[in-house]
Design an enzyme around this catalytic site. Sequence first.
Site: not given
Length: 157
Positions: A60-61
């Site tokens: 994820h970011a």
Amino acid sequence: MNKKLKLAVKNSGLLALNFFKDLPDGNLFIAEARKQVPFDIERVYFINNLANQKAIRGKHAHRQLQQGIFCINGSFVLHLDDGDVKQRILINDPSCGVLLGPMLWHTMSSFSYDCVILVLASAPFDEADYIREYEEFCSLARPNSHPRSQQPERARP
Ligand code: TYD
């Protein structure tokens, strides 16, 4: 991990902690907000018991969050992707962590059996700050590129 390593991805950098070697009575490592860690620390979490050698974490970011990620025991491989440049880093030195700034897709893999990950974060937990779909990340990080050309690096365990 090479302390002179240059991070090619955006919104990142090495975080060098101060430490005292008190061997054989242990080592002492210090992370202070706005000194070794370039933000106010509002949350701390750690990950242990990484017994599954095929485990892959992250993927994820974050939209806003800043984090410092450290391996305080053992080792793992950190895969970074700013939407343009990708980089893999072996994290195996407790005194040297990596800044995970906003809009940096990150994945962790190849955990040693004794790996303990420590994360210092700039804000409380907020699921709305996560970007968990790689295509969404790419469209935000690289608004002008064609979606079909975007593939996450496959983190190999
Ligand atoms: P996640 O950040 O996806 O873990 P990782 O990046 O290490 O794979 O978090 C895993 C789960 O834990 C997810 O359901 C959200 C929850 N969580 C919290 O509730 N609070 C926290 O501070 C963190 C980091 C995670």
